[in-house]
Structures are given as structure tokens and as C-alpha cells.
Design a protein around this motif. Structure first.
Motif, mmCIF file in Angstrom:
data_model
loop_
_atom_site.group_PDB
_atom_site.id
_atom_site.type_symbol
_atom_site.label_atom_id
_atom_site.label_comp_id
_atom_site.label_asym_id
_atom_site.label_seq_id
_atom_site.Cartn_x
_atom_site.Cartn_y
_atom_site.Cartn_z
ATOM 1 N N TYR A 112 35.976 35.726 14.180
ATOM 2 C CA TYR A 112 36.506 36.768 13.290
ATOM 3 C C TYR A 112 35.710 36.829 11.987
ATOM 4 O O TYR A 112 35.280 37.911 11.557
ATOM 5 N N VAL B 99 42.357 41.299 12.952
ATOM 6 C CA VAL B 99 42.721 39.888 12.868
ATOM 7 C C VAL B 99 43.232 39.422 14.233
ATOM 8 O O VAL B 99 44.032 40.121 14.863
ATOM 9 N N PRO C 23 44.897 35.788 7.736
ATOM 10 C CA PRO C 23 43.655 35.028 7.919
ATOM 11 C C PRO C 23 43.297 34.122 6.744
ATOM 12 O O PRO C 23 42.330 33.359 6.837
#
Length: 304
Positions: A247, A259, A269
Motif C-alpha cells: 500500500y 486502503v 493506515p
């Protein structure tokens, strides 16, 4: 499970630091038993990370396993040194005259491409065909599972409108299968893919069965009725930070990436990821080795 791997492989020191029993080649030579021979075809660009993750999963039963690393010769890897590949990996020409108890074929970041357009597809087909006679049981992961289902059984893959990205809840379709012995009725598994193999396409083939399914991201585990082939569409071997690193990489590149779901607390996150898949992630590899490799493979591999 003591795994027998080259002493100088980077995974050796990492696993020893985690108190995982890694047997040196010298010590293994003095044990009067036949180890299980497992061939790992690593198609991932992050070779060292992937080989370490999978070897970690092969290390939790009282059996001795000799792991050999296989690479595709017709594709040049850009994310690992040529020295690492030359030192620790073999090519198909170097292993084609041998037989193995088990084989693992990893995923690869090419799932949006048609199989035939992948530059190493002809070599992979050759290896998959060879495995029918030279390997007792084969465990396929993510794109490797899609590729094997397509090649061996004609099951297509379908590109997704939105990436399947996160940790997803799976429910057992066939809880009696030894492959999922010890699993909870509902378990978690990381997924990271842009394509899927659909439930209806798999069950339409009477040689195949679905073991586990996710309402959010589809089939998670399937196998052949004869237990020759196993197909896992997620990544039970992933570390705590694997999805995070993917990510963060895509965010840094400016890509339109969401996410990963059910991974960070409250999908935030900025918080540390929570591991919710470790137990079943270990069990699936252990169960495959125990019930479908060790207990059924011939002592003399020439009898395959």
C-alpha cells in the motif's frame, strides 16, 4: 519441522532469529532418514522476502524437509541480484530429471495479463506439465493457482473492476477436508489481486472442489479431487507488514489504491496492522505437508 536449506541463504539467519529450527546441511547429512523433497518455484519479484515467508510456514512439524529453489530462466528478475539467483536457485533444465514429494508455485504480479501473453508462459507450462509425472502434490498460490487451473483444467480467470486488497473473512465449504483440519468455521486470509477465478467455473468441473469461500472476494481455497493440485487464491504466508508495504509503495507512486480492508484497526493506515490470519496460515501449509505429501508420497520417489 526442521527445514533443510543452504547455510548461506538469507532466510537462514532470519528464521534462526525467530527460533525456527533450521537444519544445516552438515547436520542433515548425519540423520538416517529420507527428507521430504519440496521444490519452490518462486515467481515473485521480491524473491528473498517470498522464499523466507514460505520457508517459515514449512517449519512446524517433526519432519525434515529439503527445500530447493527454482526460478524461471526465460525471464530476467530485476529485484534480486544475479548472484543470489546463481547461488541459490536452479533452472528447470537442472531439476527436470529429478522427482519431488511436493512443489509450491507462487503468485506473480501479472494477473491482469492473458496467460499466453506472459513472457515466461511457455516455460511455466513446461514445468506444470512436468509436475504431473515428477511431483507427488503441488500447492499453488494466487496467480500460480489461477494459472494452474487454467492450464490443467481449462478454468478461466476474470479481471476485477476493483482490486481485491485486504484481509478477508472466509467460511468453510468443506470443513471435513484434512487441508483445513484445525481451522475455525470462519477464518481470515490476506488477498492482493486484480483478478479472480469464479466459484461456478470451478465447481462446473467434476475433478475440482471448493474448500473455502469469502463473500467479499470469492473462492479462497480449492483443490483437485485426486489431491494432486491445491489452489490458494490469497496469501496465508504473508507477514504482518506485507500489505502495508504494498500500500505504501503504491501511494508513493501516486497510484489510485484504496486502503487494504480489515487490516488496519478501523481501516486507519496510520495505525499498526493487526495479524488475524497467522494460525490458519500456518495450518494450511502444515496440513498439506502432513496429509497430502508425507502420508501419501512413496518412499522411493522413482515410484511416482
Amino acid at each position: 519441522m526442521p527445514i533443510r536449506i543452504p547455510d548461506a541463504l538469507p532466510a537462514t539467519s532470519i528464521l534462526e532469529g525467530e527460533n525456527i529450527f533450521v537444519m544445516t546441511e552438515h547436520r542433515a547429512m548425519h540423520q538416517d532418514i529420507r527428507p521430504l523433497r519440496v521444490l519452490l518455484l518462486n515467481l515473485m519479484p521480491t524473491k528473498i522476502v517470498t522464499e523466507t515467508q514460505i520457508m517459515r510456514k514449512l517449519s512446524n512439524t517433526p519432519l525434515q524437509i529439503e527445500v530447493e529453489l527454482l526460478r524461471i530462466a526465460s525471464h530476467q528478475s530485476k529485484n534480486v541480484s544475479a548472484d543470489h539467483l546463481e547461488t541459490f536457485y536452479r533452472t528447470f533444465d537442472e531439476v527436470k530429471d529429478y522427482r519431488y514429494d511436493g512443489m509450491i508455485i507462487t503468485g506473480a504480479p501479472v494477473e491482469t495479463l492473458d496467460f499466453e501473453t506472459v513472457d515466461y508462459w511457455p516455460e511455466l507450462v513446461k514445468i506444470m506439465d512436468w509436475s504431473l509425472t515428477n511431483v507427488h502434490s503441488v500447492f499453488h498460490v494466487c496467480w500460480g493457482a489461477q494459472a494452474a487451473l487454467y492450464h490443467h483444467y481449462g478454468v478461466p480467470k476474470h479481471n476485477l473492476d476493483e482490486k481485491c486488497f485486504g484481509v478477508f473473512e472466509n467460511r468453510l465449504i468443506k470443513p471435513s477436508s484434512p487441508l483445513v483440519r484445525g481451522f475455525n468455521d470462519v477464518s481470515m486470509m490476506p488477498h492482493s489481486r486484480h483478478s479472480e477465478t469464479r466459484y461456478e467455473d470451478i465447481v462446473a468441473n467434476q475433478k475440482l472442489e471448493v474448500i473455502s469461500y469469502s463473500d467479499e472476494c470469492g473462492v479462497s481455497i480449492a483443490k483437485s479431487i485426486d489431491s494432486k493440485h491445491f489452489f490458494v487464491f490469497g496469501h496465508p504466508e504473508y507477514d504482518r507488514d506485507t500489505l502495508k508495504l504494498e500500500y505504501d509503495r503504491d501511494v508513493e507512486r501516486g497510484l489510485d489504491i484504496k486502503v487494504p480492508v480489515h487490516y488496519y484497526p478501523n481501516d486507519d493506515p496510520t495505525k499498526a496492522p493487526i495479524v488475524s490470519w497467522r494460525a490458519e496460515g500456518q495450518l494450511i501449509y502444515t496440513n498439506w505437508l502432513n496429509y497430502y505429501v508425507y502420508q501419501t508420497t512413496p518412499y522411493d520417489l522413482e515410484a511416482l
